[in-house]
Scaffold this motif. Structure first.
Motif, PDB file in Angstrom:
ATOM      1  N   UNK A 138      17.915   4.290   5.131  1.00  0.00           N
ATOM      2  CA  UNK A 138      17.397   3.484   6.244  1.00  0.00           C
ATOM      3  C   UNK A 138      16.034   2.933   5.828  1.00  0.00           C
ATOM      4  N   UNK A 139      15.938   1.614   5.706  1.00  0.00           N
ATOM      5  CA  UNK A 139      14.709   0.986   5.183  1.00  0.00           C
ATOM      6  C   UNK A 139      13.484   1.275   6.049  1.00  0.00           C
ATOM      7  N   UNK A 140      13.684   1.528   7.339  1.00  0.00           N
ATOM      8  CA  UNK A 140      12.523   1.712   8.242  1.00  0.00           C
ATOM      9  C   UNK A 140      11.856   3.065   8.060  1.00  0.00           C
ATOM     10  N   UNK A 141      12.561   4.025   7.444  1.00  0.00           N
ATOM     11  CA  UNK A 141      11.933   5.337   7.252  1.00  0.00           C
ATOM     12  C   UNK A 141      11.794   5.716   5.769  1.00  0.00           C
ATOM     13  N   UNK A 142      12.443   4.985   4.875  1.00  0.00           N
ATOM     14  CA  UNK A 142      12.413   5.364   3.458  1.00  0.00           C
ATOM     15  C   UNK A 142      11.131   4.824   2.818  1.00  0.00           C
ATOM     16  N   UNK A 143      10.339   5.715   2.215  1.00  0.00           N
ATOM     17  CA  UNK A 143       9.070   5.251   1.654  1.00  0.00           C
ATOM     18  C   UNK A 143       9.235   4.333   0.447  1.00  0.00           C
ATOM     19  N   UNK A 144       8.434   3.293   0.406  1.00  0.00           N
ATOM     20  CA  UNK A 144       8.379   2.448  -0.795  1.00  0.00           C
ATOM     21  C   UNK A 144       7.829   3.306  -1.934  1.00  0.00           C
ATOM     22  N   UNK A 145       8.410   3.171  -3.120  1.00  0.00           N
ATOM     23  CA  UNK A 145       7.966   3.987  -4.258  1.00  0.00           C
ATOM     24  C   UNK A 145       7.962   3.134  -5.511  1.00  0.00           C
ATOM     25  N   UNK A 146       7.104   3.516  -6.460  1.00  0.00           N
ATOM     26  CA  UNK A 146       7.038   2.776  -7.716  1.00  0.00           C
ATOM     27  C   UNK A 146       8.397   2.762  -8.406  1.00  0.00           C
ATOM     28  N   UNK A 147       8.756   1.613  -8.947  1.00  0.00           N
ATOM     29  CA  UNK A 147       9.990   1.429  -9.718  1.00  0.00           C
ATOM     30  C   UNK A 147      11.276   1.538  -8.905  1.00  0.00           C
ATOM     31  N   UNK A 148      11.152   1.617  -7.597  1.00  0.00           N
ATOM     32  CA  UNK A 148      12.345   1.604  -6.755  1.00  0.00           C
ATOM     33  C   UNK A 148      12.963   0.206  -6.817  1.00  0.00           C
ATOM     34  N   UNK A 149      14.275   0.143  -6.927  1.00  0.00           N
ATOM     35  CA  UNK A 149      14.966  -1.151  -6.920  1.00  0.00           C
ATOM     36  C   UNK A 149      15.840  -1.184  -5.660  1.00  0.00           C
ATOM     37  N   UNK A 184       0.846  -1.197   0.000  1.00  0.00           N
ATOM     38  CA  UNK A 184       0.000   0.000   0.000  1.00  0.00           C
ATOM     39  C   UNK A 184       0.879   1.243   0.000  1.00  0.00           C
ATOM     40  N   UNK A 185       0.367   2.319  -0.612  1.00  0.00           N
ATOM     41  CA  UNK A 185       1.082   3.595  -0.547  1.00  0.00           C
ATOM     42  C   UNK A 185       1.240   3.990   0.915  1.00  0.00           C
ATOM     43  N   UNK A 186       2.361   4.590   1.238  1.00  0.00           N
ATOM     44  CA  UNK A 186       2.598   5.022   2.620  1.00  0.00           C
ATOM     45  C   UNK A 186       3.465   4.050   3.410  1.00  0.00           C
ATOM     46  N   UNK A 187       3.682   2.860   2.844  1.00  0.00           N
ATOM     47  CA  UNK A 187       4.523   1.884   3.538  1.00  0.00           C
ATOM     48  C   UNK A 187       6.007   2.174   3.259  1.00  0.00           C
ATOM     49  N   UNK A 188       6.860   1.627   4.092  1.00  0.00           N
ATOM     50  CA  UNK A 188       8.307   1.835   3.923  1.00  0.00           C
ATOM     51  C   UNK A 188       8.941   0.633   3.217  1.00  0.00           C
ATOM     52  N   UNK A 189      10.220   0.789   2.894  1.00  0.00           N
ATOM     53  CA  UNK A 189      10.956  -0.347   2.300  1.00  0.00           C
ATOM     54  C   UNK A 189      10.955  -1.517   3.282  1.00  0.00           C
TER      55      UNK A 189
END
Ligand code: SF4
Length: 210
Positions: free
Chosen positions: A64-75, A16-21
């Protein structure tokens, strides 16, 4: 709610949008170490053990994966020689403060960290903030907090509040990745037992909860 698609360690993940890595990795069953994250608490980004490589728009950054937002096309890559080295050194530094922490010893094994690399300064607290944030955000009590700054920083229970709130709670105890929290509480108990005014508060609290 809109969905985000990203790739972690070559695996397509949808969240879902708003989640982190970190959320996305956990959803995909990919392990990323952390000692300051808790799903019930606001992300803190304190320990940095969850550092990963994130590629976007042709650039790669350590985040930092705990604060970096998940985003489309992020690898995202969760393991690499550079990431492993960062986690190894961070774990070695934390072990200087809490050499007996089972949580840290387990991470040290995964990243071949040398527990004797840095001189021991056993304060036992690694300032992960889990106890402080849990008490504030979940319990809304603020009984335990940080005291002082920089190298003198430590956690501290407020005895007047602890005498009333802590006896039947202690929910923060199992969150602590070291033995520091219990030690601090034992000190607070000793303080309460020495103070006649705090003993009265303690007795009233125990009577009220009986
Ligand atoms: S006492 Fe434990 S939970 Fe609290 S900040 Fe220190 S290490 Fe973290």
């Amino acid at each position: 709610m809109s969905e985000i698609r990203l790739k972690i360690d070559g695996k397509e993940v949808t969240v879902e949008a708003g989640k982190t890595i970190l959320d996305a990795a956990r959803k995909a069953g990919i392990d990323i170490p952390t000692v300051c994250h808790h799903e019930k608490l606001e992300s803190f980004g304190g320990c940095r053990l969850c550092t990963v490589e994130a590629e976007s728009g042709g650039r790669t950054n350590l985040v930092a994966a705990c604060i970096y937002p998940a985003a489309n096309d992020l690898v995202v890559w969760t393991r690499s020689p550079q990431i492993d080295k960062i986690r190894k050194v961070l774990t070695e530094q934390l072990l200087a403060y809490a050499p007996e922490s089972e949580v840290l010893k387990a991470i040290a094994e995964d990243y071949h960290a040398d527990k004797d690399r840095f001189p021991k300064e056993p304060s036992f607290c690694i300032l992960c903030g889990l106890c402080v944030r849990y008490c504030a955000e979940v319990k809304k009590k603020n009984v335990v907090g940080f005291l002082d700054r920089g190298p003198c920083r430590e956690i501290n229970f407020i005895p007047e509040l602890a005498a009333v709130e802590c006896w039947d709670c202690k929910e923060c105890f199992p969150l602590c990745p070291t033995s520091a929290l219990q030690a601090a509480f034992v000190l607070t108990e000793a303080l309460i037992s020495l103070s006649p005014s705090l003993q009265k508060i303690d007795t009233r609290a125990k009577t009220a909860s009986a």
